[in-house]
Design a protein around this motif. Structure first.
Motif, mmCIF file in Angstrom:
data_model
loop_
_atom_site.group_PDB
_atom_site.id
_atom_site.type_symbol
_atom_site.label_atom_id
_atom_site.label_comp_id
_atom_site.label_asym_id
_atom_site.label_seq_id
_atom_site.Cartn_x
_atom_site.Cartn_y
_atom_site.Cartn_z
ATOM 1 N N ASN A 137 169.803 81.634 63.232
ATOM 2 C CA ASN A 137 169.999 81.469 61.788
ATOM 3 C C ASN A 137 168.737 81.002 61.056
ATOM 4 O OD1 ASN A 137 172.752 82.198 61.995
ATOM 5 N ND2 ASN A 137 173.290 80.096 62.549
ATOM 6 N N MET A 138 167.577 81.450 61.532
ATOM 7 C CA MET A 138 166.314 81.135 60.869
ATOM 8 C C MET A 138 165.830 82.278 59.979
ATOM 9 S SD MET A 138 164.898 78.155 61.291
ATOM 10 C CE MET A 138 163.138 78.451 61.120
ATOM 11 N N LEU A 139 166.675 83.274 59.751
ATOM 12 C CA LEU A 139 166.293 84.422 58.941
ATOM 13 C C LEU A 139 165.880 83.969 57.534
ATOM 14 C CD1 LEU A 139 166.190 87.567 58.974
ATOM 15 C CD2 LEU A 139 168.466 87.520 57.932
ATOM 16 N N GLY A 140 164.639 84.277 57.169
ATOM 17 C CA GLY A 140 164.131 83.942 55.848
ATOM 18 C C GLY A 140 163.606 82.531 55.691
ATOM 19 N N LEU A 141 163.656 81.739 56.763
ATOM 20 C CA LEU A 141 163.326 80.318 56.627
ATOM 21 C C LEU A 141 161.942 79.940 57.138
ATOM 22 C CD1 LEU A 141 166.758 78.733 57.632
ATOM 23 C CD2 LEU A 141 165.927 79.387 55.366
ATOM 24 N N GLY A 142 161.267 80.840 57.807
ATOM 25 C CA GLY A 142 159.936 80.500 58.296
ATOM 26 C C GLY A 142 159.335 81.632 59.106
ATOM 27 N N VAL A 143 158.009 81.678 59.138
ATOM 28 C CA VAL A 143 157.281 82.673 59.924
ATOM 29 C C VAL A 143 156.230 81.932 60.743
ATOM 30 C CG1 VAL A 143 155.912 84.781 59.870
ATOM 31 C CG2 VAL A 143 157.594 84.352 58.065
ATOM 32 N N PRO A 144 156.395 81.851 62.070
ATOM 33 C CA PRO A 144 155.447 81.089 62.899
ATOM 34 C C PRO A 144 154.021 81.633 62.794
ATOM 35 C CG PRO A 144 157.449 81.590 64.134
ATOM 36 C CD PRO A 144 157.501 82.399 62.865
ATOM 37 N N SER A 145 153.111 80.792 62.372
ATOM 38 C CA SER A 145 151.714 81.213 62.225
ATOM 39 C C SER A 145 151.081 81.524 63.572
ATOM 40 C CB SER A 145 150.912 80.122 61.515
ATOM 41 O OG SER A 145 150.977 78.897 62.226
ATOM 42 N N LYS A 146 151.645 80.940 64.651
ATOM 43 C CA LYS A 146 151.080 81.164 65.989
ATOM 44 C C LYS A 146 151.045 82.645 66.344
ATOM 45 C CE LYS A 146 154.647 78.882 67.621
ATOM 46 N NZ LYS A 146 155.546 78.113 68.527
ATOM 47 N N ALA A 147 151.961 83.448 65.795
ATOM 48 C CA ALA A 147 151.990 84.880 66.092
ATOM 49 C C ALA A 147 150.692 85.551 65.643
ATOM 50 C CB ALA A 147 153.194 85.528 65.416
ATOM 51 N N TYR A 148 150.190 85.171 64.476
ATOM 52 C CA TYR A 148 148.975 85.790 63.934
ATOM 53 C C TYR A 148 147.732 85.312 64.689
ATOM 54 C CZ TYR A 148 152.213 87.168 60.306
ATOM 55 O OH TYR A 148 153.294 87.706 59.645
ATOM 56 N N PHE A 149 147.742 84.063 65.109
ATOM 57 C CA PHE A 149 146.631 83.559 65.920
ATOM 58 C C PHE A 149 146.607 84.246 67.285
ATOM 59 C CE2 PHE A 149 147.229 80.066 62.877
ATOM 60 C CZ PHE A 149 145.922 79.886 62.444
ATOM 61 N N SER A 150 147.775 84.516 67.846
ATOM 62 C CA SER A 150 147.854 85.231 69.124
ATOM 63 C C SER A 150 147.379 86.664 68.971
ATOM 64 C CB SER A 150 149.292 85.213 69.660
ATOM 65 O OG SER A 150 149.684 83.897 69.980
ATOM 66 N N MET A 151 147.699 87.284 67.836
ATOM 67 C CA MET A 151 147.213 88.636 67.576
ATOM 68 C C MET A 151 145.694 88.660 67.510
ATOM 69 S SD MET A 151 150.100 89.665 64.757
ATOM 70 C CE MET A 151 149.195 91.039 64.050
ATOM 71 N N ALA A 152 145.108 87.620 66.917
ATOM 72 C CA ALA A 152 143.643 87.544 66.851
ATOM 73 C C ALA A 152 143.031 87.484 68.240
ATOM 74 C CB ALA A 152 143.219 86.325 66.033
ATOM 75 N N ALA A 153 143.744 86.851 69.181
ATOM 76 C CA ALA A 153 143.280 86.772 70.568
ATOM 77 C C ALA A 153 143.650 88.022 71.356
ATOM 78 C CB ALA A 153 143.873 85.538 71.245
ATOM 79 N N ASN A 154 144.231 89.010 70.664
ATOM 80 C CA ASN A 154 144.623 90.298 71.250
ATOM 81 C C ASN A 154 145.730 90.164 72.295
ATOM 82 O OD1 ASN A 154 144.253 93.097 71.017
ATOM 83 N ND2 ASN A 154 143.058 93.179 72.901
ATOM 84 N N LYS A 155 146.670 89.267 72.030
ATOM 85 C CA LYS A 155 147.788 89.057 72.939
ATOM 86 C C LYS A 155 149.063 89.680 72.370
ATOM 87 C CE LYS A 155 145.075 86.668 75.529
ATOM 88 N NZ LYS A 155 144.544 87.270 76.772
ATOM 89 N N PRO A 156 149.753 90.514 73.165
ATOM 90 C CA PRO A 156 151.055 91.019 72.725
ATOM 91 C C PRO A 156 152.049 89.868 72.623
ATOM 92 C CG PRO A 156 150.692 91.563 75.028
ATOM 93 C CD PRO A 156 149.404 90.967 74.517
ATOM 94 N N ILE A 157 153.101 90.073 71.836
ATOM 95 C CA ILE A 157 154.053 89.001 71.539
ATOM 96 C C ILE A 157 155.438 89.348 72.069
ATOM 97 C CG2 ILE A 157 155.219 87.760 69.659
ATOM 98 C CD1 ILE A 157 152.662 88.420 67.964
ATOM 99 N N LEU A 158 156.054 88.388 72.726
ATOM 100 C CA LEU A 158 157.481 88.490 73.038
ATOM 101 C C LEU A 158 158.180 87.548 72.066
ATOM 102 C CD1 LEU A 158 159.158 88.343 76.588
ATOM 103 C CD2 LEU A 158 160.334 88.030 74.412
ATOM 104 N N TYR A 159 158.874 88.147 71.105
ATOM 105 C CA TYR A 159 159.488 87.373 70.028
ATOM 106 C C TYR A 159 160.986 87.241 70.236
ATOM 107 C CZ TYR A 159 161.323 86.202 65.406
ATOM 108 O OH TYR A 159 162.002 85.604 64.369
ATOM 109 N N VAL A 160 161.479 86.013 70.135
ATOM 110 C CA VAL A 160 162.904 85.724 70.233
ATOM 111 C C VAL A 160 163.350 85.153 68.890
ATOM 112 C CG1 VAL A 160 164.707 84.511 71.502
ATOM 113 C CG2 VAL A 160 162.600 85.182 72.681
ATOM 114 N N GLY A 161 164.189 85.893 68.181
ATOM 115 C CA GLY A 161 164.613 85.433 66.862
ATOM 116 C C GLY A 161 165.607 86.392 66.245
ATOM 117 N N ASP A 162 166.018 86.074 65.031
ATOM 118 C CA ASP A 162 167.009 86.895 64.328
ATOM 119 C C ASP A 162 166.467 88.289 64.032
ATOM 120 O OD1 ASP A 162 169.125 84.931 63.989
ATOM 121 O OD2 ASP A 162 167.784 83.911 62.591
ATOM 122 N N ARG A 163 167.346 89.259 64.132
ATOM 123 C CA ARG A 163 166.995 90.624 63.720
ATOM 124 C C ARG A 163 166.711 90.639 62.214
ATOM 125 N NH1 ARG A 163 168.061 94.865 67.165
ATOM 126 N NH2 ARG A 163 168.909 94.215 69.191
#
Length: 403
Positions: free
Chosen positions: A304-330
């Protein structure tokens, strides 16, 4: 004459936390084209930042409080708000724009009331949506009378800014439904600097070599281990996962950190080998080392976090060229991003059995080197660069001033 902008930031400084980093980059970008007055709590990070970049600053006393204690946090926010308002009320009459975040939420509520009298132009960068975020944190029930009162008051509060910047499309939709206005919400996603965060080989990473995990598939949880990060679901999934070459690294801190550390110890004991490692806090200036210490970045949120936040760590991981396994609301921002650009995998929230199977499947595919070649860093540079985000923010700033 340059337009005057007051930037009110709870956190600022390039080596503090992700929120401070974002406000630092925004302030630096706007400084020069505008007369910037920064209002921030006095600490080593804000002092160093203001001095290094010669930013005119009104420092206020830092209200110390325990973030993990709700009562202490509330009193701390009230105290911090009073110090912020003492400066804002003196300076707002000469400013063309007040630019703030949503935190502390007590400050935002008071600024909404203040705007009735002072009629200033107000732009808000939204990172949290209150009080909706209290429900998944299990602070309050969505069926309670108090929650209904807070929802009503929050509609008035979020209707007060002249413009709002949302970091997720799901967040934009939530705010539009809350305030009934589609024109004053602008979607500008988070970003990360590919200059500060370079990609490097996992086999050469000091953390990985110290653990002797060069030949294993390493999953990393990086950053805040708080109530909303779905730590219980992730830890249960790790316990249920079966692949012998999967390893799990936890780097960061937060209210759930001590609990995570204890369960990691139990996982290792039950496994009979070091399946997981709790590294703990990492200084921000060493982020590039930590972010490269894995094959896959784990980004998880509670239900139930839909619309309530976007983890910035995802973008930092992308900068390090790491694929993401995301667990969260559709339909959440990261779920949509990964589905659109194929830079990782997604999994339904609060299903540890499904996540465990996903972990085993991803480990197998990476070891066998099957599946599409993912390029998260290139995607970030092409679509979510710092320059793109800051340019879009400046456009909204300009539009709000002349509104």
């Amino acid at each position: 004459m340059k337009k005057k902008i007051i930037i009110l930031a709870e956190y600022i400084g390039e080596n503090h936390n992700s929120t401070a980093y974002y406000w630092s980059q925004i302030t630096k970008y706007l400084n020069g084209d505008y007369d910037i007055l920064l209002v921030a709590p006095e600490n080593e990070h804000s002092l160093a930042f203001a001095s290094k970049y010669d930013i005119e600053t009104r420092f206020v006393n830092l209200a110390e409080h325990n973030k993990n204690n709700l009562l202490s946090r509330l009193f701390g926010q009230v105290k911090q708000t009073m110090s912020f308002l003492s400066v804002i009320k003196k300076e707002i009459s000469t400013a063309d724009l007040l630019f703030t975040g949503t935190n502390p939420i007590v400050t935002m509520a008071c600024l909404a009331a203040l705007k009735v009298w002072y009629k200033f132009q107000w732009l808000v960068l939204v990172h949290d949506v209150f009080p909706n975020n209290l429900v998944p944190a299990k602070v309050i029930s969505s069926s309670s009378y108090l929650y209904r009162i807070l929802i009503y008051l929050s509609k008035q509060m979020y209707s007060s800014p002249d413009n709002m910047i949302c970091i997720g499309r799901d967040m934009q939709m939530l705010l539009q439904s809350k305030v009934g206005n589609k024109k004053n919400t602008h979607y500008i996603p988070n970003w990360a600097s590919t200059d500060k965060i370079q990609s490097s080989e996992k086999s050469e990473n000091a953390i990985i070599t110290a653990l002797n995990w060069q030949k294993e598939i390493v999953y990393q949880f990086f950053g805040n281990m708080g109530r909303l990060q779905g730590m219980d679901n992730l830890l249960k999934a790790i316990q249920l996962s079966k692949h012998k070459q999967a390893r799990f690294l936890f780097m960061g801190c937060g209210s759930e950190a001590s609990k995570v550390q204890k369960i990691v110890e139990r996982i290792n004991k039950d496994s009979g080998f070091v399946k997981a490692h709790f590294y703990g806090r990492l200084d921000l200036e060493k982020n590039h080392i930590g972010l490269n210490a894995c094959d896959v970045s784990l980004v998880t949120l509670s239900k139930n976090m839909l619309g309530l936040g976007v983890p910035s760590k995802a973008y930092f991981s992308m900068a390090a060229n790491k694929p993401i396994l995301y667990v969260g609301d559709r339909d959440s921002e990261l779920f949509t991003l990964i589905s659109e650009y194929k830079i990782g995998w997604t999994c339904d929230v609060e299903s540890p059995e499904q996540l465990a199977q996903q972990l085993d499947s991803v480990t197998k595919s990476l070891l066998e080197k099957v599946g599409p070649q993912m390029q998260p860093r290139k995607l970030l540079m092409d679509n979510f660069s710092e320059e793109q985000a800051l340019t879009k923010i400046e456009r909204v700033v300009r539009a709000t001033i002349v509104k």
